[in-house]
Design a protein around this motif. Structure first.
Motif, mmCIF file in Angstrom:
data_model
loop_
_atom_site.group_PDB
_atom_site.id
_atom_site.type_symbol
_atom_site.label_atom_id
_atom_site.label_comp_id
_atom_site.label_asym_id
_atom_site.label_seq_id
_atom_site.Cartn_x
_atom_site.Cartn_y
_atom_site.Cartn_z
ATOM 1 N N PHE A 34 -3.793 68.054 13.473
ATOM 2 C CA PHE A 34 -2.667 67.982 12.549
ATOM 3 C C PHE A 34 -2.098 69.381 12.366
ATOM 4 C CE2 PHE A 34 -5.854 64.849 11.350
ATOM 5 C CZ PHE A 34 -5.120 63.678 11.351
ATOM 6 N N GLY A 35 -0.874 69.453 11.886
ATOM 7 C CA GLY A 35 -0.290 70.748 11.565
ATOM 8 C C GLY A 35 1.203 70.768 11.807
ATOM 9 N N ASP A 36 1.777 71.954 11.633
ATOM 10 C CA ASP A 36 3.218 72.119 11.811
ATOM 11 C C ASP A 36 3.522 72.930 13.068
ATOM 12 O OD1 ASP A 36 2.334 74.589 10.952
ATOM 13 O OD2 ASP A 36 3.729 74.742 9.272
ATOM 14 N N PHE A 37 2.769 72.672 14.108
ATOM 15 C CA PHE A 37 2.901 73.365 15.388
ATOM 16 C C PHE A 37 3.699 72.521 16.376
ATOM 17 C CE2 PHE A 37 -1.111 71.058 15.206
ATOM 18 C CZ PHE A 37 -0.980 70.197 16.286
ATOM 19 N N PHE A 38 4.109 73.149 17.470
ATOM 20 C CA PHE A 38 4.798 72.453 18.549
ATOM 21 C C PHE A 38 3.853 72.383 19.747
ATOM 22 C CE2 PHE A 38 7.337 72.559 22.457
ATOM 23 C CZ PHE A 38 8.025 71.364 22.302
ATOM 24 N N SER A 39 3.567 71.172 20.179
ATOM 25 C CA SER A 39 2.656 70.986 21.299
ATOM 26 C C SER A 39 3.424 70.667 22.572
ATOM 27 C CB SER A 39 1.685 69.845 21.000
ATOM 28 O OG SER A 39 0.877 69.593 22.125
ATOM 29 N N GLU A 78 -3.153 75.095 31.515
ATOM 30 C CA GLU A 78 -2.089 75.262 32.504
ATOM 31 C C GLU A 78 -0.808 74.552 32.071
ATOM 32 O OE1 GLU A 78 -1.791 73.551 36.844
ATOM 33 O OE2 GLU A 78 -3.215 75.212 36.790
ATOM 34 N N GLN A 79 -0.964 73.501 31.261
ATOM 35 C CA GLN A 79 0.186 72.736 30.776
ATOM 36 C C GLN A 79 0.824 73.371 29.541
ATOM 37 O OE1 GLN A 79 -0.871 68.555 30.344
ATOM 38 N NE2 GLN A 79 -2.541 68.877 31.786
ATOM 39 N N GLY A 80 0.184 74.395 28.975
ATOM 40 C CA GLY A 80 0.788 75.114 27.865
ATOM 41 C C GLY A 80 0.155 74.910 26.502
ATOM 42 N N LEU A 81 -0.720 73.941 26.347
ATOM 43 C CA LEU A 81 -1.368 73.662 25.067
ATOM 44 C C LEU A 81 -0.376 73.651 23.915
ATOM 45 C CD1 LEU A 81 -4.819 75.482 25.350
ATOM 46 C CD2 LEU A 81 -4.410 73.043 25.322
ATOM 47 N N ILE A 82 -0.528 74.585 22.972
ATOM 48 C CA ILE A 82 0.317 74.604 21.779
ATOM 49 C C ILE A 82 1.046 75.945 21.703
ATOM 50 C CG2 ILE A 82 0.298 74.572 19.258
ATOM 51 C CD1 ILE A 82 -2.081 72.674 19.433
#
Length: 82
Positions: A29-34, A64-68
């Protein structure tokens, strides 16, 4: 158990259950961009040994896909396993 951290990319919160030294359930959870499907990460972590090295290895397979955005692999790992 609930763990959280605030990073450049936002608040990152983890709710997890650990039984017999393994992650049985985990949610993010959170206010991050995944940039990735966190459900796939969640499924990959289920059954993982609850040790920093093991969790990091699973997370690294998605890195490799970028995570968060704005949250590093090490920050994610340290939030999940202190």
């Amino acid at each position: 158990m609930q763990r959280q951290g605030r990073f450049a990319g936002g608040k990152f919160q983890v709710d997890l259950d650990v039984q017999k030294g393994k992650i049985t359930d985990i949610a993010f959870f959170g206010d991050f961009f995944s940039a990735i499907d966190l459900d796939a990460v969640r499924k990959a972590l289920q059954g993982c040994v609850y040790r920093k090295e093991d969790v990091r290895k699973v997370l690294a397979s998605f890195a490799e896909q970028g995570l968060i955005y704005g949250i590093t692999l090490d920050e994610m790992t340290d939030t999940i396993v202190e």
